[in-house]
Design a protein around this motif. Structure first.
Motif, PDB file in Angstrom:
ATOM      1  N   ILE A  59       6.010   0.283 -19.360  1.00 41.15           N
ATOM      2  CA  ILE A  59       7.188  -0.414 -18.814  1.00 41.15           C
ATOM      3  C   ILE A  59       7.147  -0.394 -17.281  1.00 41.15           C
ATOM      4  CG2 ILE A  59       9.705  -0.342 -18.588  1.00 41.15           C
ATOM      5  CD1 ILE A  59       9.766   0.751 -21.502  1.00 41.15           C
ATOM      6  N   SER A  60       6.714   0.749 -16.728  1.00 38.15           N
ATOM      7  CA  SER A  60       6.617   0.894 -15.269  1.00 38.15           C
ATOM      8  C   SER A  60       5.617  -0.099 -14.670  1.00 38.15           C
ATOM      9  CB  SER A  60       6.199   2.325 -14.923  1.00 38.15           C
ATOM     10  OG  SER A  60       5.929   2.463 -13.553  1.00 38.15           O
ATOM     11  N   VAL A  61       4.464  -0.263 -15.331  1.00 38.10           N
ATOM     12  CA  VAL A  61       3.450  -1.219 -14.864  1.00 38.10           C
ATOM     13  C   VAL A  61       4.016  -2.637 -14.882  1.00 38.10           C
ATOM     14  CG1 VAL A  61       1.209  -2.246 -15.393  1.00 38.10           C
ATOM     15  CG2 VAL A  61       1.496   0.212 -15.579  1.00 38.10           C
ATOM     16  N   ILE A  62       4.767  -2.969 -15.935  1.00 42.07           N
ATOM     17  CA  ILE A  62       5.360  -4.304 -16.053  1.00 42.07           C
ATOM     18  C   ILE A  62       6.408  -4.522 -14.957  1.00 42.07           C
ATOM     19  CG2 ILE A  62       6.768  -5.817 -17.514  1.00 42.07           C
ATOM     20  CD1 ILE A  62       5.395  -4.371 -19.942  1.00 42.07           C
ATOM     21  N   LEU A  63       7.256  -3.512 -14.739  1.00 42.55           N
ATOM     22  CA  LEU A  63       8.307  -3.632 -13.723  1.00 42.55           C
ATOM     23  C   LEU A  63       7.737  -3.801 -12.325  1.00 42.55           C
ATOM     24  CD1 LEU A  63      10.887  -0.946 -14.939  1.00 42.55           C
ATOM     25  CD2 LEU A  63      11.106  -3.427 -15.082  1.00 42.55           C
ATOM     26  N   GLU A  64       6.611  -3.143 -12.049  1.00 42.35           N
ATOM     27  CA  GLU A  64       5.983  -3.245 -10.732  1.00 42.35           C
ATOM     28  C   GLU A  64       5.472  -4.647 -10.424  1.00 42.35           C
ATOM     29  OE1 GLU A  64       2.994  -0.315 -10.085  1.00 42.35           O
ATOM     30  OE2 GLU A  64       4.425   1.251  -9.576  1.00 42.35           O
ATOM     31  N   SER A  65       5.281  -5.454 -11.471  1.00 43.57           N
ATOM     32  CA  SER A  65       4.817  -6.828 -11.241  1.00 43.57           C
ATOM     33  C   SER A  65       5.918  -7.725 -10.693  1.00 43.57           C
ATOM     34  CB  SER A  65       4.255  -7.424 -12.544  1.00 43.57           C
ATOM     35  OG  SER A  65       5.287  -7.596 -13.505  1.00 43.57           O
ATOM     36  N   SER A 111       8.267  -8.327  -7.792  1.00 41.75           N
ATOM     37  CA  SER A 111       8.310  -7.909  -6.381  1.00 41.75           C
ATOM     38  C   SER A 111       9.678  -7.361  -5.982  1.00 41.75           C
ATOM     39  CB  SER A 111       7.934  -9.083  -5.474  1.00 41.75           C
ATOM     40  OG  SER A 111       8.771 -10.202  -5.725  1.00 41.75           O
ATOM     41  N   SER A 112      10.761  -7.951  -6.507  1.00 39.91           N
ATOM     42  CA  SER A 112      12.110  -7.492  -6.153  1.00 39.91           C
ATOM     43  C   SER A 112      12.356  -6.066  -6.641  1.00 39.91           C
ATOM     44  CB  SER A 112      13.157  -8.438  -6.747  1.00 39.91           C
ATOM     45  OG  SER A 112      13.010  -8.520  -8.162  1.00 39.91           O
ATOM     46  N   ILE A 113      11.908  -5.771  -7.863  1.00 38.50           N
ATOM     47  CA  ILE A 113      12.070  -4.417  -8.421  1.00 38.50           C
ATOM     48  C   ILE A 113      11.163  -3.428  -7.705  1.00 38.50           C
ATOM     49  CG2 ILE A 113      11.746  -2.995 -10.504  1.00 38.50           C
ATOM     50  CD1 ILE A 113      12.524  -5.463 -12.148  1.00 38.50           C
ATOM     51  N   ALA A 114       9.914  -3.854  -7.433  1.00 37.18           N
ATOM     52  CA  ALA A 114       8.955  -2.969  -6.759  1.00 37.18           C
ATOM     53  C   ALA A 114       9.443  -2.569  -5.367  1.00 37.18           C
ATOM     54  CB  ALA A 114       7.603  -3.654  -6.663  1.00 37.18           C
ATOM     55  N   LEU A 115      10.023  -3.521  -4.636  1.00 31.78           N
ATOM     56  CA  LEU A 115      10.515  -3.223  -3.285  1.00 31.78           C
ATOM     57  C   LEU A 115      11.738  -2.303  -3.320  1.00 31.78           C
ATOM     58  CD1 LEU A 115      10.175  -6.762  -1.652  1.00 31.78           C
ATOM     59  CD2 LEU A 115       8.903  -4.704  -1.005  1.00 31.78           C
ATOM     60  N   ARG A 116      12.594  -2.510  -4.283  1.00 34.17           N
ATOM     61  CA  ARG A 116      13.847  -1.753  -4.339  1.00 34.17           C
ATOM     62  C   ARG A 116      13.667  -0.345  -4.913  1.00 34.17           C
ATOM     63  NH1 ARG A 116      19.483  -3.906  -7.163  1.00 34.17           N
ATOM     64  NH2 ARG A 116      20.785  -2.134  -6.529  1.00 34.17           N
ATOM     65  N   PHE A 117      12.802  -0.218  -5.929  1.00 33.70           N
ATOM     66  CA  PHE A 117      12.669   1.066  -6.632  1.00 33.70           C
ATOM     67  C   PHE A 117      11.266   1.680  -6.505  1.00 33.70           C
ATOM     68  CE2 PHE A 117      15.927  -1.370  -8.955  1.00 33.70           C
ATOM     69  CZ  PHE A 117      16.992  -0.492  -8.890  1.00 33.70           C
ATOM     70  N   ILE A 129      -5.831  -3.197  -8.169  1.00 38.20           N
ATOM     71  CA  ILE A 129      -6.536  -3.452  -9.426  1.00 38.20           C
ATOM     72  C   ILE A 129      -6.692  -2.158 -10.212  1.00 38.20           C
ATOM     73  CG2 ILE A 129      -8.729  -4.242 -10.426  1.00 38.20           C
ATOM     74  CD1 ILE A 129      -9.010  -6.060  -7.933  1.00 38.20           C
ATOM     75  N   LEU A 130      -7.019  -1.069  -9.494  1.00 29.87           N
ATOM     76  CA  LEU A 130      -7.184   0.231 -10.153  1.00 29.87           C
ATOM     77  C   LEU A 130      -5.894   0.686 -10.826  1.00 29.87           C
ATOM     78  CD1 LEU A 130      -9.344   2.378  -7.683  1.00 29.87           C
ATOM     79  CD2 LEU A 130      -9.991   1.594  -9.961  1.00 29.87           C
ATOM     80  N   ARG A 131      -4.764   0.396 -10.175  1.00 30.87           N
ATOM     81  CA  ARG A 131      -3.482   0.832 -10.723  1.00 30.87           C
ATOM     82  C   ARG A 131      -3.185   0.175 -12.076  1.00 30.87           C
ATOM     83  NH1 ARG A 131       0.211   3.332  -7.406  1.00 30.87           N
ATOM     84  NH2 ARG A 131       1.979   2.229  -8.290  1.00 30.87           N
TER      85      ARG A 131
END
Length: 271
Positions: free
Chosen positions: A36-42, A44-50, A123-125
């Motif tokens: 779920i974390s990998v999906i959320l990181e895709s 940009s709004s969620i990745a920047l905020r959290f 890519i590694l992530r």
């Protein structure tokens, strides 16, 4: 003694082992949240905020998975009892599940050892999503899929080989039939493979298609052959699941009969 107990806990739980079951469920939940974390990181709004919270969760996950990996290495001679300690460790390290475990944690540590370009780091992530394959260790359903594929591997290999030959034949025939009419669509046999795959799998994107009468007739025949070709591996896997479920049912019935027999024997002894 402690090492034996650790081995019992980290291995798939037995019905009466509470600690092992808690460990299994914790790892399963952690794997699901990692995906779920990998999906959320895709996003940009969620990745920047959290990003800070996601990074903390990643560190916690890596710590737990790394400890699990080390514990499995330490207790590997209990898993491979026929080998000495060094060989057991090597056998575990090169096992498929251990490789998945290693690739699930390795991208986190690589930048600490080697200077890695940030674009390559992204890519590694993505390899963190491999953690979902760890579920195979803790669920009987995925283990059943593995057993079925292993049992039917010869039939599946033959099917895949026949599929490859048919795709290659279809691409070759269509190249020679259509290349003069549309050299851009069928410039060579390798480029024609895309059309063959799309047609044989009955996807039919429509980006490349035959224009000649002969090409259309051959395309129709190839599409019909594709229907049976796709159904063939499906039937093989389905029969494998049926056999596996039947064997599981028979083993359960045998175990139930054996349990009833032992219970009856104990009652008779008491009398």
């Amino acid at each position: 003694m402690i090492r034996n107990r650790i081995f019992e806990i980290i291995e798939p739980a037995k019905s009466n082992d509470h600690h092992s079951r808690v460990f299994d469920n914790t790892i399963l939940i952690l794997i699901i949240f990692n995906v779920i974390s990998v999906i959320l990181e895709s996003f940009s709004s969620i990745a920047l905020r959290f990003q800070a919270q996601l990074d903390i969760f990643e560190i916690i996950s890596i710590t737990i998975f790394s400890i699990e990996y080390l514990l499995r290495i330490i207790t590997s001679n209990l898993l491979y009892r026929e080998n000495d300690k060094a060989r057991a460790v090597l056998k575990y390290i090169y096992s498929p599940m251990a490789i998945i475990d290693l690739f699930a944690i390795l991208p986190f540590f690589i930048p600490m050892i080697l200077p890695v370009d940030l674009r390559f780091l992204r890519i590694l992530r993505l390899t963190r999503i491999l953690r979902i394959f760890k579920i195979n260790r803790y669920t009987t359903s995925l283990s059943m899929i593995g057993r079925v594929l292993k049992k039917k591997k010869e039939e599946l290999i033959v099917t895949l080989f026949v599929t490859f030959l048919l795709i290659l034949l279809a691409a070759s025939v269509m190249y020679y039939v259509e290349t003069d009419i549309q050299p851009d669509g069928f410039p060579n046999i390798l480029a024609s493979l895309w059309w063959a795959v799309a047609t044989l799998t009955t996807v039919g994107y429509g980006d490349v298609y035959p224009l000649s009468v002969l090409g259309k007739i051959l395309s129709g025949i190839i599409a019909l052959l594709g229907i049976g070709l796709v159904a063939l591996p499906t039937g093989i896997i389905s029969s494998g699941f049926t056999e596996e479920l039947e064997n599981k049912k028979q083993n359960y019935n045998r175990s139930a009969k054996a349990y009833k027999y032992k219970k009856r024997k104990k009652v008779l002894k008491r009398k």
